[in-house]
Write an enzyme that holds these catalytic residues in place. Sequence first.
Site, PDB file in Angstrom:
ATOM      1  N   LYS A   1       0.855  -1.197   0.000  1.00  0.00           N
ATOM      2  CA  LYS A   1       0.000   0.000   0.000  1.00  0.00           C
ATOM      3  C   LYS A   1       0.889   1.245   0.000  1.00  0.00           C
ATOM      4  O   LYS A   1       1.772   1.392   0.845  1.00  0.00           O
ATOM      5  CB  LYS A   1      -0.908  -0.011   1.233  1.00  0.00           C
ATOM      6  CG  LYS A   1      -1.938  -1.113   1.176  1.00  0.00           C
ATOM      7  CD  LYS A   1      -2.748  -1.194   2.436  1.00  0.00           C
ATOM      8  CE  LYS A   1      -3.660  -0.006   2.608  1.00  0.00           C
ATOM      9  NZ  LYS A   1      -4.526  -0.169   3.803  1.00  0.00           N
TER      10      LYS A   1
HETATM   11  C1  E4P Z   1      -7.469   1.408   3.918  1.00  0.00           C
HETATM   12  O1  E4P Z   1      -6.575   1.493   3.086  1.00  0.00           O
HETATM   13  C2  E4P Z   1      -7.291   1.882   5.294  1.00  0.00           C
HETATM   14  O2  E4P Z   1      -6.423   0.970   5.906  1.00  0.00           O
HETATM   15  C3  E4P Z   1      -8.490   1.910   6.166  1.00  0.00           C
HETATM   16  O3  E4P Z   1      -9.566   1.248   5.589  1.00  0.00           O
HETATM   17  C4  E4P Z   1      -8.822   3.242   6.745  1.00  0.00           C
HETATM   18  O4  E4P Z   1      -9.981   3.073   7.461  1.00  0.00           O
HETATM   19  P1  E4P Z   1     -10.384   3.836   8.804  1.00  0.00           P
HETATM   20  O5  E4P Z   1     -11.038   5.102   8.393  1.00  0.00           O
HETATM   21  O6  E4P Z   1     -11.352   2.874   9.418  1.00  0.00           O
HETATM   22  O7  E4P Z   1      -9.162   4.019   9.633  1.00  0.00           O
END
Ligand code: E4P
Length: 221
Positions: A85
């Site tokens: 990522k």
């Molecule tokens: C995705 O790439 C992120 O890890 C994640 O879904 C962010 O989500 P949150 O708003 O629940 O922290």
Amino acid sequence: MELYLDTADVSAVKRLSRILPLQGVTTNPSIVAKERKSLWEILPALRDALGGTGKLFAQVLAADAEQMVAEAVLMTQRVPGLVVKIPATAEGLAAIKKLKLMNIPTLGTAVYGAGQGLLSALAGAEYVAPYVNRLDAQGGDGIAMVTELQTLLRLHVPGSKVLAASFRTPRQAVDCLLAGCQSITLPVDVAEQFLGTPAVIAAVAKFDEDWQQAFGTCSLN
Ligand code: E4P
């Protein structure tokens, strides 16, 4: 479609992978930090919890493209098959372009706008992760952004997929799927909300109660 859990909680993955048709697990630095264990300990444990198969996603920490690429190379050497990522910042886009040339699969993350998501796909990201709830929480419209992004990718970069992320409610996830998203990642509490709504539990309890009253037992014998 592909369904992922957004967590680094190994016991939750073990429990839910028995029930749900999971393709894998997504993490981010905040999620991993909560577990107070190193990435190198967590990722193999998550893969075991999935039954030895499944896709894993983990995020780089560096802010400049060169370091992001170095971290991505290290991560994929230590965890084969990992999807890396990369925040879809200016430096992140440069890193995604380089990693594409190196055949290292990436996901463009921290996406708050359809145009930003499109750019990460054009740079070469296999997945693009729009943050639905975080955008809603800022007064934006997460589902509208996902709908636009989905259309943009279908028209211009059909090889990239939306992996919708950041949910607080099952409704948000269902709306993304209705918008055509091919993949979503659910936090554990949202996945559990799909499974245990009070009305369902009450309905099943009433079936048991009626059967018990008629036959004095809750079995078919
Ligand atoms: C995705 O790439 C992120 O890890 C994640 O879904 C962010 O989500 P949150 O708003 O629940 O922290």
